[in-house]
Each structure stands twice: as structure tokens, then as C-alpha cells.
Design a protein around this motif. Sequence first.
Motif, mmCIF file in Angstrom:
data_model
loop_
_atom_site.group_PDB
_atom_site.id
_atom_site.type_symbol
_atom_site.label_atom_id
_atom_site.label_comp_id
_atom_site.label_asym_id
_atom_site.label_seq_id
_atom_site.Cartn_x
_atom_site.Cartn_y
_atom_site.Cartn_z
ATOM 1 N N VAL A 9 -11.225 65.608 56.703
ATOM 2 C CA VAL A 9 -10.508 64.880 55.818
ATOM 3 C C VAL A 9 -9.125 65.523 55.710
ATOM 4 N N ARG B 214 -5.471 63.483 56.270
ATOM 5 C CA ARG B 214 -4.574 63.336 55.209
ATOM 6 C C ARG B 214 -3.212 63.944 55.790
ATOM 7 N N THR C 69 -13.310 56.386 51.045
ATOM 8 C CA THR C 69 -13.132 56.391 49.719
ATOM 9 C C THR C 69 -12.249 57.671 49.585
ATOM 10 N N LYS C 70 -12.533 58.611 50.293
ATOM 11 C CA LYS C 70 -11.387 59.919 50.083
ATOM 12 C C LYS C 70 -10.062 59.679 50.384
ATOM 13 N N THR D 142 -14.218 49.918 49.103
ATOM 14 C CA THR D 142 -14.423 51.231 48.434
ATOM 15 C C THR D 142 -15.352 50.962 47.036
ATOM 16 N N PRO E 98 -14.738 68.530 55.040
ATOM 17 C CA PRO E 98 -13.393 68.759 54.517
ATOM 18 C C PRO E 98 -12.390 68.979 55.545
ATOM 19 N N SER F 117 -17.569 57.724 53.305
ATOM 20 C CA SER F 117 -16.902 58.687 52.677
ATOM 21 C C SER F 117 -15.466 58.759 53.156
#
Length: 361
Positions: free
Chosen positions: A61, A65, A98-99, A139, A58, A95
Motif C-alpha cells: 500500500v 501511495r 478502498t485504501k 468502493t 502495508p 482492499s
Amino acid sequence: MSALKVCVLAGDGVGPEITAEAVKVLKAVCAVRKHELVLTEGLIGGAAVDAEGIPLSPATVEKCRAAGAVLLGAVGGPQYDSLPSNLRPEAGLLSIRTKLGLFANLRPAKIFSVLKETSPLKNSIIDNGVDILVVRELTGGIYFGEKGTTEVDGEPSAYDVMMYSEYEVERIAKVAFEAARKRNHKVTCVDKANVLESSKLWRRVVTRVADNYPEVELCYMYVDNAAMQLLRNPSQFDVLLTENMFGDILSDEASMLVGSIGMLPSASTGHGTLGLYEPIHGSAPDIAGQGIVNPLATILSVAMMLRYSFGMEDEASAVEKAAEESLNYGRTPDLANPAYSSKSTAEIGDFVTARVSEILK
Ligand code: IPM
Ligand code: MG
């Protein structure tokens, strides 16, 4: 202009070597044009498995972001082959796509004239030019459908479901038509509609989307034929629109038209401006750490980043020009040609860095 925030995910194998060269180029662009560059780094793939026990944490990610763009090297290596699917390095890559909602993967395959001799195809086939944009859905489809192992009549069996919703096809089709509008006004929808239900849905939706783009010609082609036509007559293609797995396969094939898979960049985008930029090639563990990998696919991915995430067209073109010129200066072994001197990964990166600074001054 506000700062360029870029999160670098070097990954595995040759990943750290190619991203290092691409970052050099990015730093030079920002230095000359006086843009503030904020770089962060994150772990992905095998590197993340080794350090954190999972291929995408996380924390990584979140770092992505918080950035305006992500630069990714490559993931994977033989030492991870026996891990369960969800812990393999590739799972980290799927992943993050998609995230971040990156459903559109743009993979341009354009031949530089100085590479004509290096393409394994005869000049008569590539003489009419190769300038293809593969628009790959990223995706959905078989990569993300239900999968599992089971037993059928006592036989160990396995399955992967290829499923698409109309919405998923519609949004990627729009990307393809918008791109074609700025290019040569042709979209080839590649599918297997003579066999697959999901392909029939693709055709239906793509045909509908095409109504809004009367200035763009739409053709349909079965994927097996497309694989053959790419080698027989590549100049018939402009934008090649296709689902996830077909796009994975056909973009590797298209890379050979331009001489080497070490030349193809990619951009993955979604609804916002955050994009992920990576070469289409893999982690090449067999040549990792030797300083011989071709950094140009990653450097050209930086050009796509400047163009799509930061709206810096001038700078993007300068990077592409410098990359092209490097092919006259020298080449990494994947592009070996006795007429050109052999150069290391860093020498190519240094050349592009210096040249791009001159061009932008
Ligand atoms: C690519 C790669 C990946 C894919 C792998 C590493 C999962 O082949 O980006 O083309 O299949 O998407
Ligand atoms: Mg691939």
C-alpha cells in the motif's frame, strides 16, 4: 515534467505476462519523449499470500501511495479457493481500491472497426457503433456492506448487505456527468429501483446531480433490461452509470460487444490524480504461462494512465493507435480469425512498443 512514478502489481495467473508487455510500452513512450520513468514493484493477491501470508501488505500500500499511478495485472487462482474470504487474493484487490480511495471505475467499451468480424454480435447490431463508458462505483455497495453467516430457523444462512450513502452516489454521479459532457452527452443510470431501496436512493441522488448538467440527457434503466439492451441495441448507450456489482457484471457483458474481454482496459480514480489501471479481465489461470494471453487490455490501461494520471494525451492516443494497428499485424487466440496470423503475447507487445515509438518520434 517530473518523473513518472509507476508501481507495478503483477499479481497472479496471466498478470506477470500482461504487465510485462504493458511496461515495455510505457518504457518506450518515456524513452522517446524523454520522460524519466521510475518503476517500483509490489505484491498483491495470491503472490502476496504465498510470500507474505496476506493478500495485501502495508508495504505494498505504501509503495502505491508513493507512486503517481499503479499498474495492476490480475489476482486469483484455484489454489486459493479454500482460503477464508479475508485471505483470498480478491480481498487484496478490494482492499487496495478502498485504501487508495478509488471510488470511480471507468471501463470504456469501444469497438475497433477491424474487430467487427470478431464480435459475436451480428454486424447489423454493432454497425451503428459501440462506444460505451461504464462508470462503476467501486468502493461501496454489496461488495463492502455487512456480510456474514448465520442460522435462521435452524437453517444455515448467509447475507451480504447492499448499502449506499447519498454522498457515495453523488460523487460517482458527478464523475459520470463530467465524462458525458466530454462525450455524447447521455447518462443512463442503471439500477433496480423497482425492487431495491438502495436503487431508489441512487435515482434520487442522480436526478439531483443531473440538475447541474442540463446539457446532458439522463435516462433510467433497470439492470435486467440494461443487460438485454446491451445486446439488442448497444449504440443507445453513452455513459452507463451504475453501482459496484451491477457494473462488474455489465462491464464483462459489454466486453463481448467489442470482440473479447482481452480488449477492455480500466481506470480507477478518486479525488486526487493517483489512479490504478488494470484490465477488466481476471487472472485466467487456465492459460497462464503459455504466452497466449491478449496483452491489449493492459496496454490500453497504460494509455488511460498516461491520459488521466499524467495528463499525456498525445502519448495516450499514440498507444491506442498502435494497439489498434496491432490487430492488423496479428492476434492472440482470444481474437482468432483465419484472416489474421496468430501471435504470442510478447509479439503483440513488441509490435505495439515499436509502433508507438515510431508514432511519437
Ligand atoms: C473486476 C473483478 C473483481 C471485481 C474481482 C476479481 C474481485 O471481477 O475487477 O471486475 O469483482 O471487482
Ligand atoms: Mg469483474
